[in-house]
Write an enzyme that holds these catalytic residues in place. Structure first.
Site, short mmCIF file in Angstrom:
data_model
loop_
_atom_site.label_atom_id
_atom_site.label_comp_id
_atom_site.label_asym_id
_atom_site.label_seq_id
_atom_site.Cartn_x
_atom_site.Cartn_y
_atom_site.Cartn_z
N GLU A 37 0.85 -1.19 0.00
CA GLU A 37 0.00 0.00 0.00
C GLU A 37 0.89 1.24 0.00
OE1 GLU A 37 -2.31 2.79 -0.40
OE2 GLU A 37 -3.29 0.83 -0.39
N ASP A 56 5.52 1.14 -2.89
CA ASP A 56 5.03 0.94 -4.24
C ASP A 56 5.04 -0.54 -4.60
OD1 ASP A 56 4.44 1.04 -6.92
OD2 ASP A 56 6.17 2.27 -7.49
N ASP A 103 -5.16 -3.90 -7.90
CA ASP A 103 -6.33 -3.02 -7.85
C ASP A 103 -5.78 -1.64 -7.52
OD1 ASP A 103 -8.68 -1.68 -7.56
OD2 ASP A 103 -9.48 -2.92 -5.94
#
Length: 225
Positions: free
Chosen positions: A93, A125, A143
């Site tokens: 995240e 990342d 996503d």
């Protein structure tokens, strides 16, 4: 009508703009400017991103799954519900506040999945994890943004271009799956996956998990065994 309440604002690293966390009653929304990136009422396709992939990992009890983007945790929660006790899930995240929101005002949405011993959260990342991997993952679930064309952060495009798909293919084990979520179809991306050496399946899934309403797109791209 219940009004929206602004709970928090955070900055996305690398000049990626701002994210806002909003609440209306029991409904939560994460916004990038005027773009709604996710809504707690529409979790069907995020769950499907995990279940469609994990069904294909049934013969891999020690599967290692990389999830790019925590979001509201629906993909993670669905994956942990399906995977076995020896599996591992790594969530990358980029925005630390998103994890803080998951542990704070939206803690009930995770249903305890953040405390699962199979889980590792990396604040950074997902592209960096992919590029550093070589035969590391049985599946990579992306996503990130609203699909393969970055709406909220142009740097996300690097995940979905030719080099990014090549890095993902290298990071997967033989027969591994790269799964990509998108709010809309994208024929050019389907072709790019095929040219990148993947076996490609494109699935349309209801956003709310029901029989009606908007559909989202999930690509299941398999690395040759």
């Amino acid at each position: 009508m219940i009004p929206w309440v602004h709970l928090d604002t955070t900055t996305v690293p690398d000049n990626g703009g701002e994210l806002k966390l909003m609440r209306r009653g029991e409904e939560y929304s994460i916004m990038a400017g005027a773009i709604e990136l996710m809504n707690s009422r529409l979790s069907g396709s995020e769950k499907a991103l995990a279940t469609l992939v994990c069904d294909r990992l049934a013969d891999r009890p020690q599967a290692h799954v990389l999830v790019g983007g925590y979001g509201m945790g629906f993909t993670l929660r669905a994956a942990l519900e399906v995977l076995g006790p020896k599996a591992r899930v790594t969530v990358a995240e980029l925005v630390p506040a998103v994890v803080d929101w998951a542990r704070g005002p939206m803690a009930h949405l995770s249903a305890g999945s953040l405390a699962d011993p199979r889980l590792t959260i990396v604040l950074g990342d997902v592209g960096a994890l992919i590029r550093s991997g070589s035969g590391t993952y049985d599946a990579i679930l992306l996503d990130v943004d609203n699909g393969p064309e970055g709406l909220s952060r142009k740097a996300n495009n690097r995940l979905y271009d030719r080099d990014g798909l090549g890095a993902a293919r290298k990071a997967l084990r033989p027969g591994g799956v790269l799964a990509v979520w998108s709010s809309t179809p994208n024929d050019a991306f389907t072709e790019r996956l095929a040219r990148g050496g993947y076996g490609v399946e494109e699935v349309r899934v209801r956003a709310n998990g029901g029989k009606r309403g908007a559909k989202h797109t999930i690509w299941l791209a398999t690395k040759p065994a």
